[in-house]
Design a protein around this motif. Structure first.
Motif, mmCIF file in Angstrom:
data_model
loop_
_atom_site.group_PDB
_atom_site.id
_atom_site.type_symbol
_atom_site.label_atom_id
_atom_site.label_comp_id
_atom_site.label_asym_id
_atom_site.label_seq_id
_atom_site.Cartn_x
_atom_site.Cartn_y
_atom_site.Cartn_z
ATOM 1 N N LEU A 131 0.836 -1.193 0.000
ATOM 2 C CA LEU A 131 0.000 0.000 0.000
ATOM 3 C C LEU A 131 0.875 1.248 0.000
ATOM 4 O O LEU A 131 1.903 1.296 0.671
ATOM 5 N N GLU A 132 0.445 2.229 -0.754
ATOM 6 C CA GLU A 132 1.162 3.492 -0.803
ATOM 7 C C GLU A 132 0.677 4.368 0.350
ATOM 8 O O GLU A 132 -0.521 4.615 0.499
ATOM 9 N N THR A 133 1.599 4.819 1.183
ATOM 10 C CA THR A 133 1.243 5.614 2.347
ATOM 11 C C THR A 133 1.122 7.088 1.980
ATOM 12 O O THR A 133 2.016 7.656 1.352
ATOM 13 N N VAL A 134 0.007 7.695 2.362
ATOM 14 C CA VAL A 134 -0.177 9.130 2.191
ATOM 15 C C VAL A 134 -0.704 9.704 3.499
ATOM 16 O O VAL A 134 -1.311 8.994 4.305
ATOM 17 N N VAL A 135 -0.489 10.987 3.682
ATOM 18 C CA VAL A 135 -0.907 11.666 4.908
ATOM 19 C C VAL A 135 -2.004 12.666 4.570
ATOM 20 O O VAL A 135 -1.860 13.487 3.666
ATOM 21 N N LEU A 136 -3.099 12.589 5.317
ATOM 22 C CA LEU A 136 -4.194 13.542 5.197
ATOM 23 C C LEU A 136 -4.195 14.414 6.454
ATOM 24 O O LEU A 136 -4.407 13.932 7.560
ATOM 25 N N GLN A 137 -3.933 15.705 6.268
ATOM 26 C CA GLN A 137 -3.907 16.645 7.390
ATOM 27 C C GLN A 137 -5.310 17.166 7.669
ATOM 28 O O GLN A 137 -5.915 17.846 6.842
ATOM 29 N N GLU A 144 -2.832 7.972 6.539
ATOM 30 C CA GLU A 144 -2.640 8.414 7.928
ATOM 31 C C GLU A 144 -3.455 9.681 8.138
ATOM 32 O O GLU A 144 -3.249 10.692 7.443
ATOM 33 N N LEU A 145 -4.372 9.644 9.087
ATOM 34 C CA LEU A 145 -5.189 10.807 9.409
ATOM 35 C C LEU A 145 -4.494 11.573 10.525
ATOM 36 O O LEU A 145 -4.402 11.085 11.650
ATOM 37 N N ARG A 146 -4.026 12.747 10.209
ATOM 38 C CA ARG A 146 -3.226 13.497 11.170
ATOM 39 C C ARG A 146 -4.036 14.643 11.770
ATOM 40 O O ARG A 146 -4.527 15.522 11.063
ATOM 41 N N GLU A 147 -4.179 14.632 13.085
ATOM 42 C CA GLU A 147 -4.853 15.731 13.774
ATOM 43 C C GLU A 147 -4.004 16.998 13.682
ATOM 44 O O GLU A 147 -2.784 16.936 13.485
ATOM 45 N N LEU A 148 -4.657 18.133 13.855
ATOM 46 C CA LEU A 148 -3.938 19.403 13.851
ATOM 47 C C LEU A 148 -3.332 19.639 15.224
ATOM 48 O O LEU A 148 -4.040 19.654 16.236
ATOM 49 N N ALA A 149 -2.041 19.825 15.250
ATOM 50 C CA ALA A 149 -1.353 20.089 16.514
ATOM 51 C C ALA A 149 -1.584 21.535 16.943
ATOM 52 O O ALA A 149 -1.874 22.402 16.114
ATOM 53 N N GLN A 150 -1.456 21.784 18.228
ATOM 54 C CA GLN A 150 -1.639 23.128 18.774
ATOM 55 C C GLN A 150 -0.700 24.109 18.076
ATOM 56 O O GLN A 150 0.512 23.893 18.016
#
Length: 304
Positions: A43-49, A78-84
């Protein structure tokens, strides 16, 4: 290379710029697809911000992961939460994320020369509202001049558009730093006007017994798209096939999520540790559906 570049400077209208912003994505995604490198079943890894922390607002993305829609598309997302303190647009511009979920701030950055492309729209109407204390006397934009306004940087475009539509100069307001944002800011006297989402904050304040006025830009003819899936021009150009697969899986996830809201709420509580109550998530799910309008508009539709 497509050789398509935009220059939204000078007297070019906002609508013209939005049209170019939209058309670039459509032309790129309409190009012939070519399979990209993917060895065997890898699987190709991608990041969703994401533009905020885990909540029902991103339900379709969780569904696409859990139902295997991304996996079937050859992707590990990868579902990435928004950091402070993080800027979600900057996360995409810097390459820390491949795709993002944004609002009219994305368009504002595009108008400023950033190479961003809109792929699809999830919310047909904006959930953005402004709150004031019930006894403040501030019930609309014309009473906001000279007042202290506390909104995120990404919410300023729709706020300022509403103010200008009502003849109020945005420069006449005092802007409280976005880092001061908290739900109690009105009661604590930090601001007079607080930016919020109709899908969440009214629930909290009502339960806490805080009486507020709700000022909606939609009531003044200002309504931007919300939760825009976006990426970089070069990402869409170089990975057109992957982008199509990512987009199709995400929209399919949203269809599932809106048909199975309780299942997504269970995921948020049990797997994603969102820290919200079931009652709040159910409120958010109901309000989210109203803004997406899936019974009237195809999910992902954009009108130039």
């Amino acid at each position: 290379m497509l050789g398509i570049r935009t220059n939204c400077q000078g007297g070019t209208s906002l609508i013209s710029c939005f049209f170019i912003f939209f058309v670039v994505a459509i032309i790129i995604l309409a190009r012939p697809c070519h399979a990209e490198s993917n060895d065997g079943n890898d699987l190709e890894t991608v990041v969703l911000q994401l533009k905020w922390r885990h909540q029902f607002q991103f339900a379709g993305c969780y569904a696409a992961v859990e139902q295997g829609y991304y996996r079937d598309a050859g992707l590990k997302v990868e579902l990435r939460e928004l950091a402070q303190g993080e800027d979600y647009v900057e996360a995409v511009l810097s390459g820390r994320a491949d795709y993002g979920v944004g609002n009219s701030y994305v368009l504002r950055q595009r108008l400023g020369g950033k190479p961003l492309v809109a792929l699809a729209v999830i919310f047909q109407n904006s959930p953005y509202i402004l709150l004031t204390l019930r006894d403040s006397g501030i019930t609309g934009p014309t009473q906001m001049s000279g007042k202290r306004l506390l909104v995120s940087e990404s919410a300023r475009p729709i706020t300022e558009a509403m103010l200008r539509a009502e003849g109020v100069d945005p420069a006449g307001l005092e802007y409280v730093p976005p880092t001061e944002w908290k739900l109690s800011a009105l009661e604590d006297g930090i601001c007079d006007v607080l930016g919020a989402y109709a899908t969440t904050e009214p629930f909290f304040l009502s339960n806490a017994g805080v009486q507020t006025n709700i000022i909606s830009p939609r009531s003044y003819g200002v309504d931007f798209y919300e939760d825009i899936l976006f990426s970089l021009e070069r990402t869409v150009e170089r990975h057109a096939d992957r982008t199509q697969r990512f987009l199709a899986a995400t929209l399919k996830g949203w269809e599932y999520a809106l048909d199975h809201p309780e299942e997504i709420i269970d995921l948020l509580l049990d797997k994603y540790n969102c820290g919200k109550s079931r009652d709040l998530l159910e409120f958010e799910a109901r309000e989210t559906r109203k803004l997406i309008m899936p019974d009237l508009v195809e999910i992902g539709h954009m009108n130039p």
